[in-house]
Design a protein around this motif. Structure first.
Motif, PDB file in Angstrom:
ATOM      1  N   ILE A 110       4.709  14.173 -11.575  1.00 45.91           N
ATOM      2  CA  ILE A 110       5.205  14.257 -12.948  1.00 45.91           C
ATOM      3  C   ILE A 110       4.169  14.890 -13.863  1.00 45.91           C
ATOM      4  CG2 ILE A 110       5.873  12.861 -14.951  1.00 45.91           C
ATOM      5  CD1 ILE A 110       7.269  10.979 -12.949  1.00 45.91           C
ATOM      6  N   ARG A 111       2.917  14.482 -13.714  1.00 44.73           N
ATOM      7  CA  ARG A 111       1.862  15.068 -14.546  1.00 44.73           C
ATOM      8  C   ARG A 111       1.686  16.552 -14.268  1.00 44.73           C
ATOM      9  NH1 ARG A 111      -3.545  11.955 -14.701  1.00 44.73           N
ATOM     10  NH2 ARG A 111      -3.850  13.408 -16.408  1.00 44.73           N
ATOM     11  N   SER A 112       1.779  16.932 -12.985  1.00 46.41           N
ATOM     12  CA  SER A 112       1.660  18.352 -12.634  1.00 46.41           C
ATOM     13  C   SER A 112       2.827  19.152 -13.205  1.00 46.41           C
ATOM     14  CB  SER A 112       1.612  18.512 -11.114  1.00 46.41           C
ATOM     15  OG  SER A 112       0.493  17.867 -10.579  1.00 46.41           O
ATOM     16  N   ALA A 113       4.038  18.608 -13.108  1.00 40.20           N
ATOM     17  CA  ALA A 113       5.206  19.305 -13.646  1.00 40.20           C
ATOM     18  C   ALA A 113       5.099  19.445 -15.163  1.00 40.20           C
ATOM     19  CB  ALA A 113       6.487  18.565 -13.268  1.00 40.20           C
ATOM     20  N   ARG A 148       0.827  -1.206   0.000  1.00 39.04           N
ATOM     21  CA  ARG A 148       0.000   0.000   0.000  1.00 39.04           C
ATOM     22  C   ARG A 148       0.862   1.256   0.000  1.00 39.04           C
ATOM     23  NH1 ARG A 148      -4.730  -1.459   4.343  1.00 39.04           N
ATOM     24  NH2 ARG A 148      -5.738  -3.052   3.081  1.00 39.04           N
ATOM     25  N   THR A 149       1.900   1.260   0.796  1.00 42.80           N
ATOM     26  CA  THR A 149       2.757   2.446   0.811  1.00 42.80           C
ATOM     27  C   THR A 149       3.498   2.606  -0.516  1.00 42.80           C
ATOM     28  OG1 THR A 149       4.547   1.200   1.841  1.00 42.80           O
ATOM     29  CG2 THR A 149       3.067   2.423   3.310  1.00 42.80           C
ATOM     30  N   LEU A 150       3.897   1.497  -1.119  1.00 39.98           N
ATOM     31  CA  LEU A 150       4.542   1.575  -2.431  1.00 39.98           C
ATOM     32  C   LEU A 150       3.570   2.076  -3.481  1.00 39.98           C
ATOM     33  CD1 LEU A 150       6.710  -1.670  -2.497  1.00 39.98           C
ATOM     34  CD2 LEU A 150       7.476   0.680  -2.202  1.00 39.98           C
ATOM     35  N   LEU A 151       2.335   1.619  -3.417  1.00 37.18           N
ATOM     36  CA  LEU A 151       1.315   2.061  -4.364  1.00 37.18           C
ATOM     37  C   LEU A 151       1.039   3.549  -4.172  1.00 37.18           C
ATOM     38  CD1 LEU A 151      -0.723   1.304  -6.559  1.00 37.18           C
ATOM     39  CD2 LEU A 151      -2.350   0.811  -4.731  1.00 37.18           C
ATOM     40  N   ARG A 152       0.939   3.988  -2.930  1.00 37.34           N
ATOM     41  CA  ARG A 152       0.681   5.397  -2.653  1.00 37.34           C
ATOM     42  C   ARG A 152       1.846   6.265  -3.136  1.00 37.34           C
ATOM     43  NH1 ARG A 152      -0.128   5.751   3.085  1.00 37.34           N
ATOM     44  NH2 ARG A 152      -2.057   4.656   2.645  1.00 37.34           N
ATOM     45  N   ARG A 153       3.063   5.803  -2.936  1.00 42.03           N
ATOM     46  CA  ARG A 153       4.236   6.551  -3.387  1.00 42.03           C
ATOM     47  C   ARG A 153       4.263   6.616  -4.915  1.00 42.03           C
ATOM     48  NH1 ARG A 153       9.388   3.884  -1.587  1.00 42.03           N
ATOM     49  NH2 ARG A 153       8.303   4.010   0.388  1.00 42.03           N
ATOM     50  N   ASP A 154       3.907   5.526  -5.573  1.00 42.88           N
ATOM     51  CA  ASP A 154       3.886   5.502  -7.032  1.00 42.88           C
ATOM     52  C   ASP A 154       2.836   6.467  -7.580  1.00 42.88           C
ATOM     53  OD1 ASP A 154       4.655   4.553  -9.579  1.00 42.88           O
ATOM     54  OD2 ASP A 154       2.888   3.247  -9.601  1.00 42.88           O
ATOM     55  N   VAL A 155       1.674   6.509  -6.958  1.00 49.70           N
ATOM     56  CA  VAL A 155       0.613   7.421  -7.393  1.00 49.70           C
ATOM     57  C   VAL A 155       1.042   8.860  -7.174  1.00 49.70           C
ATOM     58  CG1 VAL A 155      -1.729   8.200  -6.870  1.00 49.70           C
ATOM     59  CG2 VAL A 155      -1.253   5.770  -7.094  1.00 49.70           C
ATOM     60  N   ASN A 156       1.696   9.150  -6.042  1.00 49.55           N
ATOM     61  CA  ASN A 156       2.175  10.510  -5.786  1.00 49.55           C
ATOM     62  C   ASN A 156       3.214  10.938  -6.801  1.00 49.55           C
ATOM     63  OD1 ASN A 156       0.511  10.889  -3.599  1.00 49.55           O
ATOM     64  ND2 ASN A 156       2.044  10.260  -2.101  1.00 49.55           N
TER      65      ASN A 156
END
Length: 146
Positions: free
Chosen positions: A29-32, A16-24
């Protein structure tokens, strides 16, 4: 039995933490990239970029013309790097212009309160800076090609 119960929650928490980090990371990247796209469009729709490219090309053309006149007046003369100074001027002029443009854009967004609105959303300071750098780098590459 107790060791099995203790090891299972750790296994379920880690993905879950890996998934959350990947989504963040993907959101950053999309925002940048969105900010970079906005910077590139702002530079392309404004007249100042075109004026600066024109001035850089005119000064480079004058320097090349003076080199050609010098070669013509002195007969056949070989110069080691005839385009070094004109191209150097064009690159330095574009770099200076984009640096000043980035500083002015940042100051303007801070005065208008745009930065506060962005920082309340999915954009943090490193994402904002990365978007600005990528946008101005794309503008720089287009200007240097021109």
């Amino acid at each position: 039995m107790e060791t099995l119960l203790e090891s299972k929650p750790h296994d379920t928490v880690r993905p879950r933490t890996l998934l959350r980090r990947d989504v963040n990371e993907r959101l950053r990247i999309r925002s940048a990239l969105r900010l970079a796209h906005r910077e590139l469009l702002a530079a392309l729709h404004g007249p100042s970029l075109y004026v600066m490219v024109t001035v850089a090309c005119l000064v480079a053309a004058v320097l090349i013309k003076s080199y050609l006149d010098y070669v013509d007046n002195n007969g056949t003369l070989v110069m080691s790097n005839p385009l070094k100074t004109p191209l150097l001027f064009a690159v330095v002029a574009m770099t200076g212009y984009l640096g000043l443009s980035a500083a002015a854009a940042l100051a303007g967004e801070r005065e208008r309160g745009t930065l506060e609105v962005l920082f309340y959303g999915p954009v943090d300071a490193p994402t904002y800076i990365a978007g600005k750098i990528v946008g101005h780098l794309a503008t720089y590459l287009l200007a240097i090609v021109a």
